[in-house]
Design a protein around this motif. Structure first.
Motif, PDB file in Angstrom:
ATOM      1  N   CYS A  37       0.834  -1.220   0.000  1.00 14.55           N
ATOM      2  CA  CYS A  37       0.000   0.000   0.000  1.00 14.55           C
ATOM      3  C   CYS A  37       0.862   1.261   0.000  1.00 14.55           C
ATOM      4  O   CYS A  37       0.612   2.190  -0.766  1.00 14.55           O
ATOM      5  CB  CYS A  37      -0.930   0.005   1.204  1.00 14.55           C
ATOM      6  SG  CYS A  37      -2.243  -1.218   1.094  1.00 14.55           S
ATOM      7  N   ILE A  38       1.887   1.272   0.840  1.00 14.91           N
ATOM      8  CA  ILE A  38       2.771   2.440   0.909  1.00 14.91           C
ATOM      9  C   ILE A  38       3.494   2.635  -0.416  1.00 14.91           C
ATOM     10  O   ILE A  38       3.573   3.748  -0.936  1.00 14.91           O
ATOM     11  CB  ILE A  38       3.767   2.301   2.076  1.00 14.91           C
ATOM     12  CG1 ILE A  38       3.005   2.428   3.397  1.00 14.91           C
ATOM     13  CG2 ILE A  38       4.872   3.350   1.991  1.00 14.91           C
ATOM     14  CD1 ILE A  38       3.820   2.075   4.613  1.00 14.91           C
ATOM     15  N   TYR A  39       4.005   1.557  -0.991  1.00 10.95           N
ATOM     16  CA  TYR A  39       4.706   1.643  -2.273  1.00 10.95           C
ATOM     17  C   TYR A  39       3.796   2.221  -3.347  1.00 10.95           C
ATOM     18  O   TYR A  39       4.168   3.131  -4.086  1.00 10.95           O
ATOM     19  CB  TYR A  39       5.204   0.258  -2.692  1.00 10.95           C
ATOM     20  CG  TYR A  39       5.799   0.233  -4.072  1.00 10.95           C
ATOM     21  CD1 TYR A  39       7.106   0.644  -4.292  1.00 10.95           C
ATOM     22  CD2 TYR A  39       5.057  -0.194  -5.172  1.00 10.95           C
ATOM     23  CE1 TYR A  39       7.664   0.626  -5.561  1.00 10.95           C
ATOM     24  CE2 TYR A  39       5.596  -0.205  -6.435  1.00 10.95           C
ATOM     25  CZ  TYR A  39       6.900   0.207  -6.632  1.00 10.95           C
ATOM     26  OH  TYR A  39       7.427   0.198  -7.886  1.00 10.95           O
ATOM     27  N   ARG A  40       2.571   1.706  -3.413  1.00  4.58           N
ATOM     28  CA  ARG A  40       1.637   2.189  -4.438  1.00  4.58           C
ATOM     29  C   ARG A  40       1.246   3.643  -4.218  1.00  4.58           C
ATOM     30  O   ARG A  40       1.151   4.415  -5.164  1.00  4.58           O
ATOM     31  CB  ARG A  40       0.399   1.304  -4.479  1.00  4.58           C
ATOM     32  CG  ARG A  40       0.673  -0.037  -5.091  1.00  4.58           C
ATOM     33  CD  ARG A  40      -0.562  -0.852  -5.224  1.00  4.58           C
ATOM     34  NE  ARG A  40      -0.265  -2.113  -5.876  1.00  4.58           N
ATOM     35  CZ  ARG A  40      -1.131  -3.092  -6.010  1.00  4.58           C
ATOM     36  NH1 ARG A  40      -2.352  -2.952  -5.549  1.00  4.58           N
ATOM     37  NH2 ARG A  40      -0.787  -4.204  -6.612  1.00  4.58           N
ATOM     38  N   MET A  41       1.012   4.018  -2.967  1.00  2.40           N
ATOM     39  CA  MET A  41       0.641   5.407  -2.687  1.00  2.40           C
ATOM     40  C   MET A  41       1.774   6.355  -3.072  1.00  2.40           C
ATOM     41  O   MET A  41       1.533   7.400  -3.674  1.00  2.40           O
ATOM     42  CB  MET A  41       0.282   5.582  -1.212  1.00  2.40           C
ATOM     43  CG  MET A  41      -1.077   5.017  -0.859  1.00  2.40           C
ATOM     44  SD  MET A  41      -1.582   5.408   0.821  1.00  2.40           S
ATOM     45  CE  MET A  41      -0.532   4.333   1.766  1.00  2.40           C
ATOM     46  N   GLU A  42       2.996   5.989  -2.725  1.00  2.54           N
ATOM     47  CA  GLU A  42       4.132   6.855  -3.058  1.00  2.54           C
ATOM     48  C   GLU A  42       4.303   6.979  -4.572  1.00  2.54           C
ATOM     49  O   GLU A  42       4.509   8.075  -5.092  1.00  2.54           O
ATOM     50  CB  GLU A  42       5.415   6.309  -2.427  1.00  2.54           C
ATOM     51  CG  GLU A  42       5.471   6.488  -0.938  1.00  2.54           C
ATOM     52  CD  GLU A  42       6.683   5.828  -0.301  1.00  2.54           C
ATOM     53  OE1 GLU A  42       6.904   6.111   0.879  1.00  2.54           O
ATOM     54  OE2 GLU A  42       7.394   5.056  -0.973  1.00  2.54           O
ATOM     55  N   ASN A  43       4.202   5.882  -5.268  1.00  3.98           N
ATOM     56  CA  ASN A  43       4.404   5.909  -6.708  1.00  3.98           C
ATOM     57  C   ASN A  43       3.229   6.548  -7.442  1.00  3.98           C
ATOM     58  O   ASN A  43       3.424   7.230  -8.433  1.00  3.98           O
ATOM     59  CB  ASN A  43       4.691   4.505  -7.239  1.00  3.98           C
ATOM     60  CG  ASN A  43       6.073   4.053  -6.843  1.00  3.98           C
ATOM     61  OD1 ASN A  43       7.061   4.656  -7.232  1.00  3.98           O
ATOM     62  ND2 ASN A  43       6.150   3.019  -6.033  1.00  3.98           N
ATOM     63  N   THR A  45       1.360   8.890  -6.182  1.00  2.00           N
ATOM     64  CA  THR A  45       1.464  10.322  -5.895  1.00  2.00           C
ATOM     65  C   THR A  45       2.414  10.982  -6.871  1.00  2.00           C
ATOM     66  O   THR A  45       2.116  12.039  -7.433  1.00  2.00           O
ATOM     67  CB  THR A  45       1.947  10.550  -4.446  1.00  2.00           C
ATOM     68  OG1 THR A  45       1.011   9.934  -3.567  1.00  2.00           O
ATOM     69  CG2 THR A  45       2.061  12.020  -4.124  1.00  2.00           C
ATOM     70  N   GLN A  46       3.565  10.368  -7.114  1.00  2.00           N
ATOM     71  CA  GLN A  46       4.533  10.921  -8.054  1.00  2.00           C
ATOM     72  C   GLN A  46       3.954  10.972  -9.460  1.00  2.00           C
ATOM     73  O   GLN A  46       4.123  11.956 -10.183  1.00  2.00           O
ATOM     74  CB  GLN A  46       5.817  10.087  -8.036  1.00  2.00           C
ATOM     75  CG  GLN A  46       6.574  10.209  -6.734  1.00  2.00           C
ATOM     76  CD  GLN A  46       7.727   9.230  -6.648  1.00  2.00           C
ATOM     77  OE1 GLN A  46       8.042   8.537  -7.610  1.00  2.00           O
ATOM     78  NE2 GLN A  46       8.361   9.171  -5.488  1.00  2.00           N
ATOM     79  N   LEU A  47       3.240   9.945  -9.845  1.00  2.00           N
ATOM     80  CA  LEU A  47       2.629   9.899 -11.171  1.00  2.00           C
ATOM     81  C   LEU A  47       1.562  10.990 -11.309  1.00  2.00           C
ATOM     82  O   LEU A  47       1.515  11.706 -12.318  1.00  2.00           O
ATOM     83  CB  LEU A  47       2.006   8.528 -11.430  1.00  2.00           C
ATOM     84  CG  LEU A  47       1.275   8.350 -12.758  1.00  2.00           C
ATOM     85  CD1 LEU A  47       2.229   8.533 -13.928  1.00  2.00           C
ATOM     86  CD2 LEU A  47       0.615   6.991 -12.818  1.00  2.00           C
ATOM     87  N   ILE A  48       0.733  11.135 -10.300  1.00  2.00           N
ATOM     88  CA  ILE A  48      -0.320  12.153 -10.335  1.00  2.00           C
ATOM     89  C   ILE A  48       0.288  13.552 -10.416  1.00  2.00           C
ATOM     90  O   ILE A  48      -0.178  14.400 -11.175  1.00  2.00           O
ATOM     91  CB  ILE A  48      -1.253  12.008  -9.118  1.00  2.00           C
ATOM     92  CG1 ILE A  48      -2.072  10.725  -9.251  1.00  2.00           C
ATOM     93  CG2 ILE A  48      -2.160  13.225  -8.972  1.00  2.00           C
ATOM     94  CD1 ILE A  48      -2.820  10.320  -8.010  1.00  2.00           C
ATOM     95  N   LEU A  49       1.346  13.809  -9.645  1.00  2.00           N
ATOM     96  CA  LEU A  49       2.003  15.113  -9.683  1.00  2.00           C
ATOM     97  C   LEU A  49       2.584  15.392 -11.069  1.00  2.00           C
ATOM     98  O   LEU A  49       2.482  16.510 -11.581  1.00  2.00           O
ATOM     99  CB  LEU A  49       3.102  15.200  -8.618  1.00  2.00           C
ATOM    100  CG  LEU A  49       2.608  15.278  -7.177  1.00  2.00           C
ATOM    101  CD1 LEU A  49       3.787  15.194  -6.216  1.00  2.00           C
ATOM    102  CD2 LEU A  49       1.809  16.531  -6.935  1.00  2.00           C
ATOM    103  N   LYS A  50       3.161  14.388 -11.697  1.00  4.12           N
ATOM    104  CA  LYS A  50       3.716  14.557 -13.053  1.00  4.12           C
ATOM    105  C   LYS A  50       2.605  14.884 -14.041  1.00  4.12           C
ATOM    106  O   LYS A  50       2.754  15.755 -14.900  1.00  4.12           O
ATOM    107  CB  LYS A  50       4.458  13.298 -13.488  1.00  4.12           C
ATOM    108  CG  LYS A  50       5.783  13.115 -12.793  1.00  4.12           C
ATOM    109  CD  LYS A  50       6.460  11.846 -13.251  1.00  4.12           C
ATOM    110  CE  LYS A  50       7.758  11.602 -12.495  1.00  4.12           C
ATOM    111  NZ  LYS A  50       8.392  10.340 -12.855  1.00  4.12           N
ATOM    112  N   ILE A  51       1.472  14.195 -13.925  1.00  2.00           N
ATOM    113  CA  ILE A  51       0.346  14.447 -14.837  1.00  2.00           C
ATOM    114  C   ILE A  51      -0.188  15.871 -14.633  1.00  2.00           C
ATOM    115  O   ILE A  51      -0.441  16.589 -15.600  1.00  2.00           O
ATOM    116  CB  ILE A  51      -0.769  13.391 -14.610  1.00  2.00           C
ATOM    117  CG1 ILE A  51      -0.283  12.036 -15.073  1.00  2.00           C
ATOM    118  CG2 ILE A  51      -2.047  13.808 -15.334  1.00  2.00           C
ATOM    119  CD1 ILE A  51      -1.209  10.887 -14.691  1.00  2.00           C
TER     120      ILE A  51
END
Length: 57
Positions: A37-43, A45-51
């Protein structure tokens, strides 16, 4: 899981386990799930910020 539950309810000392012998991980530990869950949330979040940055250029 059903076989283990039924054996417990019937107070049997043995459980018959059968299958195709294909490796499969059905038992998950809480720590494994938490790490995922933590791994997915962190990744994500980074993807959403890039978009968002891409869309607001």
């Amino acid at each position: 899981m059903k076989n283990f539950h039924e054996a417990r309810v019937k107070d049997e000392s043995k459980v018959v386990v059968w299958g195709t012998e294909a490796q499969k991980r059905e038992f998950r530990h809480v720590k494994d799930r938490g790490d995922t869950c933590i791994y997915r949330m962190e990744n994500m979040t980074q993807l959403i910020l890039k978009i968002c940055k891409y869309r607001h250029k």
